[in-house]
Design a protein around this motif. Structure first.
Motif, PDB file in Angstrom:
ATOM      1  N   TRP A  92      -5.650  -1.586  -5.059  1.00  0.00           N
ATOM      2  CA  TRP A  92      -5.294  -0.607  -4.031  1.00  0.00           C
ATOM      3  C   TRP A  92      -6.517   0.246  -3.726  1.00  0.00           C
ATOM      4  CZ3 TRP A  92      -2.263  -1.929  -8.154  1.00  0.00           C
ATOM      5  CH2 TRP A  92      -0.984  -2.421  -7.877  1.00  0.00           C
ATOM      6  N   CYS A 133      -0.964  -3.856   8.268  1.00  0.00           N
ATOM      7  CA  CYS A 133      -2.175  -4.589   8.624  1.00  0.00           C
ATOM      8  C   CYS A 133      -2.503  -5.650   7.582  1.00  0.00           C
ATOM      9  CB  CYS A 133      -3.341  -3.615   8.803  1.00  0.00           C
ATOM     10  SG  CYS A 133      -3.187  -2.560  10.272  1.00  0.00           S
ATOM     11  N   SER A 134      -2.246  -5.366   6.312  1.00  0.00           N
ATOM     12  CA  SER A 134      -2.447  -6.380   5.270  1.00  0.00           C
ATOM     13  C   SER A 134      -1.472  -7.524   5.416  1.00  0.00           C
ATOM     14  CB  SER A 134      -2.306  -5.736   3.889  1.00  0.00           C
ATOM     15  OG  SER A 134      -3.399  -4.897   3.594  1.00  0.00           O
ATOM     16  N   THR A 175      -7.146   2.285   6.152  1.00  0.00           N
ATOM     17  CA  THR A 175      -6.730   2.844   4.875  1.00  0.00           C
ATOM     18  C   THR A 175      -5.892   4.109   5.000  1.00  0.00           C
ATOM     19  OG1 THR A 175      -8.978   3.767   4.754  1.00  0.00           O
ATOM     20  CG2 THR A 175      -8.526   1.785   3.459  1.00  0.00           C
ATOM     21  N   PRO A 214      -1.796   0.623   6.513  1.00  0.00           N
ATOM     22  CA  PRO A 214      -2.503  -0.316   5.634  1.00  0.00           C
ATOM     23  C   PRO A 214      -1.637  -1.499   5.213  1.00  0.00           C
ATOM     24  CG  PRO A 214      -2.974   1.938   4.996  1.00  0.00           C
ATOM     25  CD  PRO A 214      -1.915   2.011   6.039  1.00  0.00           C
ATOM     26  N   SER A 215      -0.372  -1.234   4.874  1.00  0.00           N
ATOM     27  CA  SER A 215       0.515  -2.317   4.453  1.00  0.00           C
ATOM     28  C   SER A 215       0.772  -3.310   5.573  1.00  0.00           C
ATOM     29  CB  SER A 215       1.854  -1.747   3.972  1.00  0.00           C
ATOM     30  OG  SER A 215       1.725  -1.162   2.707  1.00  0.00           O
ATOM     31  N   CYS A 222       0.858  -1.180   0.000  1.00  0.00           N
ATOM     32  CA  CYS A 222       0.000   0.000   0.000  1.00  0.00           C
ATOM     33  C   CYS A 222       0.897   1.233   0.000  1.00  0.00           C
ATOM     34  CB  CYS A 222      -0.911   0.001   1.215  1.00  0.00           C
ATOM     35  SG  CYS A 222      -1.925  -1.489   1.389  1.00  0.00           S
ATOM     36  N   ALA A 264      -6.405  -3.964   1.862  1.00  0.00           N
ATOM     37  CA  ALA A 264      -6.780  -2.790   2.644  1.00  0.00           C
ATOM     38  C   ALA A 264      -8.249  -2.426   2.479  1.00  0.00           C
ATOM     39  CB  ALA A 264      -5.894  -1.605   2.272  1.00  0.00           C
ATOM     40  N   GLU A 324      -0.340  -8.397   0.961  1.00  0.00           N
ATOM     41  CA  GLU A 324      -1.139  -9.396   1.679  1.00  0.00           C
ATOM     42  C   GLU A 324      -0.700 -10.824   1.372  1.00  0.00           C
ATOM     43  OE1 GLU A 324      -4.147  -7.683  -1.490  1.00  0.00           O
ATOM     44  OE2 GLU A 324      -2.583  -6.889  -0.171  1.00  0.00           O
TER      45      GLU A 324
END
Length: 521
Positions: free
Chosen positions: A417, A86-87, A100, A83-84, A78, A94, A373
């Protein structure tokens, strides 16, 4: 409870693969994550040819790792850290986990503003290991699954999984056995031991970004990158007393995030090369990060662990071009366009390397694309974790078949994205920053702007710098990619902004755009 059958199938294949690779025990895994490192912040060229930026930086250990393993030339994350991360932790895109933008304070958005659109109530509290926390996504982390399968799990450095006061602000809550200096903040107050990494003379944090847990290095001339590396090696030494227990080390550096402070060990040569004070300081952040990578590789070799350890190198978003640094916007990530916070390639394309002894071919390259992810099922696949359940739907696909040559998970796949947010000061189209969604399928990438319905289309094989918008010449392809993106966003239950003037939601990419709203551009 949602059962992840795709990931299970991949992991079952991996369990059999471990035997075929001649490995009698599950591998140790080191995930070396850099913060805000652009695709070009390295002497290792990920482009088809070496660039001036590759000539500027010194990253011999990235070169060393690539010589042992596989470079990914089309690796993506991301455009923003939370976001990155968490993915990566959950395997969710995301759009699905709805974290986000970057997180920090509980229930507090970090968005900029725009007079035309109201941003959605996104998950400002991050991803969480428990239910019931408002504005967060409940998910099973891959680290928890590794731990349950017998791995000793170590976190070192930046976490940035959840806001202050939530469980996931502490990496121990998401499955780590050890946490070194990880907390809610996504940056640092200071790299300098002399400044106590952001603590005053009484030992009190002077900022929400003060690094915790490095008191042993206060008042010493020890850069934060070095201190974290020393602590990681101590943690690995302790792990070695656990017998045959495999380890997972998440080496998550705060470097090369701002503040751009010089690491004096490397500074003079960059000044001598004619770089400005700021750019020379930034180059030292890059080289100090690379030294850390080399120190960890040296440790693995010295202790006889290198032959059974996977090392993965990645960055969480594109390089910081959108700032007051010199040279100006765009040059920092050239030939890519824009940088952190943007859906353009400069904001999302990352340097990625994987070395897995006995699996990866030395000095090889993979040009197929992968997404952040994908780390979730891939790491579980590498670990041979074969029987697991998750509470969330996992969007990632294992990239192990790209390493061992058994398949191509990118075939027929689109990447997505979604950032219906405004990073920092808000909408700035000149910097490529705004509320956007994007899709890549094959060589083509579509960027959709929520504020005015504009769609841009680029052929990345021919135009990696996204200089030539070919949307007008390819209306059918624009329509196809818009339908692809719109379908995914609906399926993921994604959020979108609304028009302040009407209170109506901004259209999805495949819906007609109101003429009145387009006129307000």
């Amino acid at each position: 409870m949602k059962y992840n059958s795709k990931a299970l199938a991949a992991a079952l294949a991996s369990a059999a693969a471990l035997a075929s690779y001649g490995q009698t025990s599950r591998p140790n895994i080191v995930l070396f994550m850099v913060d805000d490192m652009g695709w070009q912040d390295t002497s290792l060229p990920f482009h088809t040819e070496k660039t001036p930026l590759n000539e500027r930086y010194h990253t011999p250990n990235m070169e060393r790792l690539a010589a042992q393993g596989t470079m990914f030339t089309n690796a993506y994350a991301c455009s923003i850290s939370s976001p990155s991360r968490c993915s990566m932790l959950t395997g969710m895109n995301a759009a699905r986990h709805r974290v986000t933008n970057w997180t920090l304070n509980y229930n507090t958005p970090t968005d900029g503003s725009d007079p035309r659109i109201q941003l959605p109530a996104w998950n400002v509290n991050g991803v969480q290991p428990v239910e019931g926390i408002e504005r967060s996504a409940y998910a099973t982390s891959f680290v928890k699954l590794l731990k349950q399968s017998g791995y000793h799990t170590i976190h070192c450095g930046k976490a940035h999984f959840g806001s202050i006061g939530t469980p996931s602000a502490d990496p121990l809550a998401v499955g780590f056995d050890v946490n070194i200096s990880g907390h809610a903040a996504g940056g640092l107050a200071s790299y300098l031991g002399e400044q106590r990494y952001g603590h005053d003379a009484a030992g009190n944090a002077t900022s929400q970004f003060s690094i915790p847990g490095l008191e042993a290095y206060w008042d010493k001339d020890v850069f934060a990158t070095e201190a974290l590396t020393l602590e990681a090696i101590k943690a690995l030494d302790r792990a070695s007393t656990l017998g045959d227990t495999p380890f997972f080390l998440y080496m998550a550096h705060y470097a090369v995030h701002i503040p751009i402070q010089p690491d004096k060990r490397f500074l003079q040569k960059y000044l001598d090369a004619g770089l400005s004070d700021t750019e020379a300081a930034y180059a030292t952040l890059v080289e100090g990060m690379d030294k850390s990578l080399g120190d960890l590789m040296d440790y693995l070799e010295r202790t006889g662990k290198a032959d059974n350890t996977v090392v993965i190198f990645m960055s969480d978003n594109g390089g910081l071009a959108n700032s007051n640094r010199t040279p100006p916007l765009g040059v920092q990530n050239a030939p890519l366009r824009s940088g952190k916070g943007s859906a353009y390639e400069g904001g999302v394309r990352e340097p990625m390397i994987v070395s897995w002894p006995g699996v990866t071919a030395a000095g090889s390259k993979v040009d197929e694309y992968v997404m952040i992810e994908d780390f979730y099922p891939s790491i579980l696949d590498m670990a041979g974790v074969s029987d697991y359940e998750t509470v969330q739907q996992v969007d990632g696909r294992s990239f192990v078949p790209l390493l061992d040559g058994t398949g191509n998970p990118a075939e027929g796949r689109s990447l997505y994205w979604h950032m219906p947010n405004l990073w920092n000061s808000g909408q700035n189209e000149a910097l490529g920053i705004g509320a956007t969604s994007a899709v890549r399928r094959g060589d083509y990438k579509l960027v959709y702007w929520y504020v005015d319905g504009r769609k841009e289309l680029y052929n990345l094989r021919e135009d990696i710098g996204e200089k030539n918008d070919i949307a007008a010449q390819n209306p059918e392809l624009v329509e196809e990619l818009s339908a692809d993106l719109g379908r995914f966003l609906r399926e993921a239950d994604a959020q979108r902004p609304v028009f302040k003037a009407t209170g109506e939601p901004c259209p999805w990419p495949d819906e007609p755009f109101p003429a009145a709203a387009a006129a307000r551009r």
